[in-house]
Design an enzyme around this catalytic site. Structure first.
Site, short mmCIF file in Angstrom:
data_model
loop_
_atom_site.label_atom_id
_atom_site.label_comp_id
_atom_site.label_asym_id
_atom_site.label_seq_id
_atom_site.Cartn_x
_atom_site.Cartn_y
_atom_site.Cartn_z
N ASP B 256 1.40 -1.16 3.65
CA ASP B 256 0.69 -1.74 2.58
C ASP B 256 -0.76 -1.32 2.72
OD1 ASP B 256 0.55 -3.25 0.27
OD2 ASP B 256 -0.20 -4.90 1.57
N CYS B 309 -2.10 -1.87 -4.11
CA CYS B 309 -2.45 -2.56 -5.34
C CYS B 309 -3.34 -1.66 -6.22
CB CYS B 309 -2.91 -3.98 -4.84
SG CYS B 309 -4.08 -4.03 -4.01
#
Lengths: 152, 387
Positions: B256, B309
């Site tokens: 991530d 993101c």
């Protein structure tokens, strides 16, 4: 260097926990940090593999903090209490909703419990950590970051 | 719809988003940015079952929705019911102004009117319903920070987590007894989600380079009762190299990656101010390095989820495309099954053409599912490199 407790040291912790709270089993590896803080790791890495990992990279934590050795006794953290809640049978003190709210705000309880030393605080099905009972009150050990906050 | 004043996006950001979206989509996207994201939580099944948590929260007066049948642990808090009398009492105490007397007529613009206390701002938009009058009860919005202040949160019964942030772990599909590396782990939302899926078995290495962020990670692991995790502190690529030298490998890895955060604009207005094309051009070097190193310590047959993101193709498809080209037939991209509607990865951006496999990546836009923005790629290692 990580201080992984050996079989005998782990047994000493277990004996104490059994005497204090009726806990009969601690599955996993116990790691000691400093003189008093105990961490519990229940993953599949054995001691050898953890040591191998430690030789390769800096390890900050193994498992989670679950208890502290204090005055020769064991004080379970709020998370330690939750981890062992199905095994705890002794020194449980049940409080009502109003007391639970006060407790979770970090306040000590001005009530005689009839007990002395470390006790497990419980409200209904919630295990709310450990307190230290004296004649007239229960000292609160809920860490600041786990207390309920008053509305500003 | 709840409307908020938001900072003016930088012109180049608008230009780039217009290049990614068609005009109608872009308009919807812009409108969605004005609405705060839904309040979502994830039940920590290491502490409590979804059924019991839902029951408790509903007893507290919260309105709970479980948006995805397959994942009952994922919940949206649509608001809380309060007695109409309670509101009226506050009204008498001059807490409420005259506008609330016409509460059913509150319009979008009124919602942000600071003269209305937060308790009394009826839920509007943001996917969280409408003005609901249930005999003597009103459904109102939660106060800011209320999710994090509840007893159930402090006891680790749930984790406050945005819906799109839950997707990487759903795509990773952790199983009990696996060995998993979470390469950029803090603050621990995904680590705790992985541990919950693994039922605290197997092992997780949760790595984080910043000591300050490790403290947050450790605190969240404790609160959630995660006992199968070891926290390491090392720059991600260097960590992988060390692990490889020690012959440690993993069934699954979550990368991530640090990113420019364009997908978080609904919840984080500071992203508007921090947005910078230089960051977008600089980050891929780190992202590629992390992903490349992670592949090296993945077992054959193992899976990596690469997620960010952000919407920036340089940080997404371009990173994945470069890695696909570099590793050749030793890795492949897999389709990602998600409970929401993703869009496929793009194969062209500016003057570049990417590896056609990147179509299998998932782009999550806020306007498609009322979430924040995200990007995911699922990589499978099929053989050793150069064999």
């Amino acid at each position: 260097m990580l201080q992984i407790l050996n079989k005998q040291e782990k047994q000493e912790i277990l004996t104490e926990l059994e005497e204090q709270f009726g806990i009969k089993e601690i599955p996993g590896i116990i790691v000691k940090r400093g003189e008093e803080r105990l961490f519990l790791f229940q993953g599949s890495f054995d001691e050898e593999k953890i040591k191998l990992l430690e030789s390769a990279v800096p390890i900050e934590r193994v498992g989670i903090y679950f208890a502290k050795i204090q005055e020769g006794r064991i004080r379970l953290s709020i998370d330690g209490v939750q981890l062992f809640k199905n095994q705890i049978t002794k020194n449980i003190f049940e409080i009502d909703k109003e007391q639970a709210e006060k407790w979770m705000h970090g306040s000590e309880l001005d009530i005689p419990t009839g007990k002395r030393g470390f006790i497990i605080i419980k409200h209904k099905n919630d295990f709310l950590g450990t307190g230290k009972a004296s004649a007239e009150k229960v000292t609160n050990f809920i860490p600041k970051n786990r207390r309920l906050k008053f509305r500003s | 719809m709840t409307q908020r004043k938001i900072p003016e996006p930088k012109p180049l950001f608008i230009e780039r988003m217009q290049a990614l979206l068609n005009p109608a989509d872009f308009k919807e996207y812009q409108e969605m940015l004005k609405i705060p994201p839904v309040r979502s939580i994830r039940c920590n099944t290491l502490r409590i079952s979804p059924e019991k948590l839902k029951e408790r929260l509903e007893k507290n007066g919260w309105k709970i929705k479980q948006p995805w049948h397959k994942y009952p642990k994922i919940m949206i808090v649509e608001g809380k019911y309060v007695a109409k009398k309670e509101i009226e009492d506050k009204e008498k105490d001059n807490i409420l102004n005259n506008q609330f007397n016409n509460s059913e007529n509150i319009l979008d613009d009124d919602v942000n009117n600071k003269s209305i206390p937060s308790e009394a701002r009826l839920i509007l938009g943001g996917g969280v319903g409408k003005n609901i009058k249930n005999k003597n009860k009103l459904l109102i919005d939660l106060e800011p920070g209320e999710l994090g202040r509840a007893l159930e949160h402090q006891l680790g019964y749930y984790y406050v987590q945005e819906l799109s942030s839950m997707l990487p772990v759903l795509a990773l599909e952790p199983r009990p007894e696996e060995t998993i590396l979470d390469l950029c782990a803090s603050p621990g939302s995904k680590t705790t989600q992985i541990a919950s899926s693994m039922k605290n078995t197997g092992a997780i290495i949760a790595n984080e380079v910043s000591l300050a962020r490790i403290k947050i990670l450790a605190s969240n692991l404790e609160r959630c009762g995660v006992t199968n995790t070891i926290i390491t502190k090392k720059e991600g690529s260097a960590l992988c190299l060390r692990l490889e030298k020690s012959n440690l490998s993993f069934d699954k890895i979550l990368v991530d990656a640090p990113c420019s955060g364009e997908g978080t604009l609904r919840s984080s207005h500071k992203t508007y101010l921090m947005w910078n094309i230089k960051t977008i051009k600089a980050l891929p070097r780190i992202q590629k390095s992390l992903l490349r190193s992670a592949i090296d310590i993945l077992k054959i047959g193992g899976t990596i989820i690469y997620s960010t993101c952000t919407h920036a193709p340089e940080e997404n498809e371009e990173v994945v495309s470069n890695i696909l080209n570099e590793f050749g037939n030793s890795i492949k991209l897999e389709e990602i099954k998600l409970p929401i509607k993703p869009r496929e990865g793009i194969t062209n951006w500016e003057d570049k053409t990417y590896n056609s496999q990147v179509k299998k990546c998932a782009r999550i836009y806020p306007q498609d599912n009322n979430t924040e923005g995200f990007f995911l790629a699922k990589i499978k290692k099929v053989r050793w490199k150069n064999i």
